[in-house]
Design an enzyme around this catalytic site. Structure first.
Site, PDB file in Angstrom:
ATOM      1  N   GLU A 193       0.733  -1.271   0.305  1.00 55.15           N
ATOM      2  CA  GLU A 193       0.171   0.102  -0.153  1.00 55.15           C
ATOM      3  C   GLU A 193       0.693   1.197   0.169  1.00 55.15           C
ATOM      4  O   GLU A 193       0.816   2.226   0.939  1.00 55.15           O
ATOM      5  CB  GLU A 193      -0.932   0.095   1.343  1.00 55.15           C
ATOM      6  CG  GLU A 193      -2.177  -1.227   1.094  1.00 55.15           C
ATOM      7  CD  GLU A 193      -3.215  -1.149   2.168  1.00 55.15           C
ATOM      8  OE1 GLU A 193      -4.277  -1.598   1.744  1.00 55.15           O
ATOM      9  OE2 GLU A 193      -3.048  -0.557   3.003  1.00 55.15           O
ATOM     10  N   GLU A 214      -6.076  -6.808  -2.006  1.00 50.81           N
ATOM     11  CA  GLU A 214      -6.872  -7.066  -0.830  1.00 50.81           C
ATOM     12  C   GLU A 214      -8.308  -6.625  -0.967  1.00 50.81           C
ATOM     13  O   GLU A 214      -8.705  -5.382  -1.519  1.00 50.81           O
ATOM     14  CB  GLU A 214      -6.166  -6.215   0.261  1.00 50.81           C
ATOM     15  CG  GLU A 214      -4.831  -6.361   0.828  1.00 50.81           C
ATOM     16  CD  GLU A 214      -4.442  -5.619   1.998  1.00 50.81           C
ATOM     17  OE1 GLU A 214      -5.342  -4.945   2.575  1.00 50.81           O
ATOM     18  OE2 GLU A 214      -3.333  -5.245   2.241  1.00 50.81           O
TER      19      GLU A 214
END
Length: 383
Positions: A161, A273
């Site tokens: 991320e 995710e």
């Protein structure tokens, strides 16, 4: 193990097959907490209530890939303590039963995400040149050790991320005292180069992933990857996205973004995710991350009224798989559900001494019984 009334109600969830779904589509699940859960007594049960290795249960339900995060030297407060030994053990287990592995380097001793990208303690005082070399060496050495035990991953994320870069402050892309995008790109390139070297030495293919959160934010993705391309960082295969429908935009925004970036950068795309709540009940003392407020946010713009239920969990996941599969030119390659095995077990919290805020988004009930929503991974092929 007796099945609850709640589960009985949903045994025959209707999931429509997805047209032209690729046979090699990644049906993945992040199971990074698994060793911690097992070490603290957590158990899993199949559809018939029989205790079984959870990886076997996942495979039986259509999962073909697991994702594992790797921390450098997890601190004493820990959170899953995703050290190399645990990663290695899980990778070996998965490969033995025919699953592929995605390895997610956090380059941190603890969680790395858009709000924090802290350097490992042992890298704290390194010069920038030393830091770059440390990224290369840690990536290379970790992969070579996995190769030695026949557990080399088929996919590697260089960072997790990375909205604001990694290894702050040197690799931070914005704000005061930040090293800036150029320094971040150099660090990222070091990790990508290490993966490429291992793949060449081991005579195999390893897909590389650059992963951001906020999967519905096209402005973020075009800014970020334009900046990477400007700096000639191009030797990655996949743009990875986190897309949680409560936090990361509408389904239409997600679809617009994933279609657009696949074409703009000529890259494969994958959801690294995602997740959705099957209940609003709480399995431990730590408040759930997702409550009715988050469910209401999903429904504000959705054409279907979703609830916190097993049925909606399956429907949401099918919708996300369908969007990814319909990315033009077959560039949408797969979806990973995040920590679907994370049931509430004392000692397996997000950090030492605390509980699990994710338990109502697992794909197993609080006692470890598989939920019927997990069937979505094979029902999308043949209901």
């Amino acid at each position: 193990m007796v099945m609850s009334d709640d589960l009985n109600k949903y045994l025959n969830i209707k999931i429509e097959p997805i047209k032209d779904l690729s046979n090699d589509f990644i049906m993945g699940m992040d199971v990074s907490m698994l060793k911690q859960i097992e070490e603290n007594g957590g158990k899993y049960y199949d559809d018939n209530g029989v205790e079984k290795d959870v990886l076997e249960i996942l495979k039986e339900h259509g999962i073909n890939y697991i994702r594992l995060r790797l921390w450098n030297n997890p601190e004493s407060l820990g959170g899953g303590n995703c050290n190399f030994q645990r990663v290695k053990d899980l990778a070996i287990r998965a490969k033995k039963i025919g699953m592929n592995v995605c390895l997610d380097f956090h380059y941190s001793d603890f969680w790395a995400d858009p709000g924090k990208q802290n350097k490992p303690a042992v890298w704290k005082d390194l010069s920038f040149e030393e830091l770059k070399n440390a990224v290369y060496d840690f990536t290379y050495n970790s992969l070579k050790k996995l190769a030695q035990v026949d557990a080399l991953p088929a996919m590697v994320q260089v960072g997790n991320e990375l909205n604001g870069g990694m290894l702050w402050p040197e690799g931070k892309t914005w704000g005061d005292n930040a090293g800036g995008f150029t320094q971040f790109a150099i660090l990222l390139q070091a990790g990508l180069n290490a993966v490429d070297t291992v793949a060449k030495e081991e005579a195999t293919e390893i897909k590389t992933v650059v992963h951001l959160a906020d999967g519905g934010d096209n402005e973020l993705y075009t800014w970020f990857f334009d900046e990477l391309i400007k700096r000639q960082v191009t030797n990655f295969d996949v743009i990875g996205l986190s897309y949680y429908p409560y936090w990361h935009g509408t389904f239409e925004e997600f679809k617009f973004n994933i279609n657009g970036i696949s074409q703009r950068y000529d890259k494969e795309v994958a959801v690294m995710e995602t997740g959705y709540a099957y209940t609003l009940k709480n399995g431990d003392s730590l408040e759930n991350m997702v409550t009715q407020k988050e469910i209401d946010r999903v429904n504000k713009y959705a054409e279907t009224n979703y609830s916190a239920s097993i049925k909606s969990q399956a429907q949401i996941l099918r919708k996300i798989i369908k969007i990814v599969n319909e990315v033009p030119d077959e560039k949408g390659i797969g979806v990973f559900y995040w920590e679907g095995e994370w049931i509430p077990v004392d000692g397996a919290g997000w950090k030492s001494g605390e509980g699990n805020a994710w338990d109502n988004q697992a794909m197993f009930d609080f006692n470890g019984k598989v939920l019927p929503s997990l069937d979505v991974f094979y029902k999308v092929y043949n209901n």
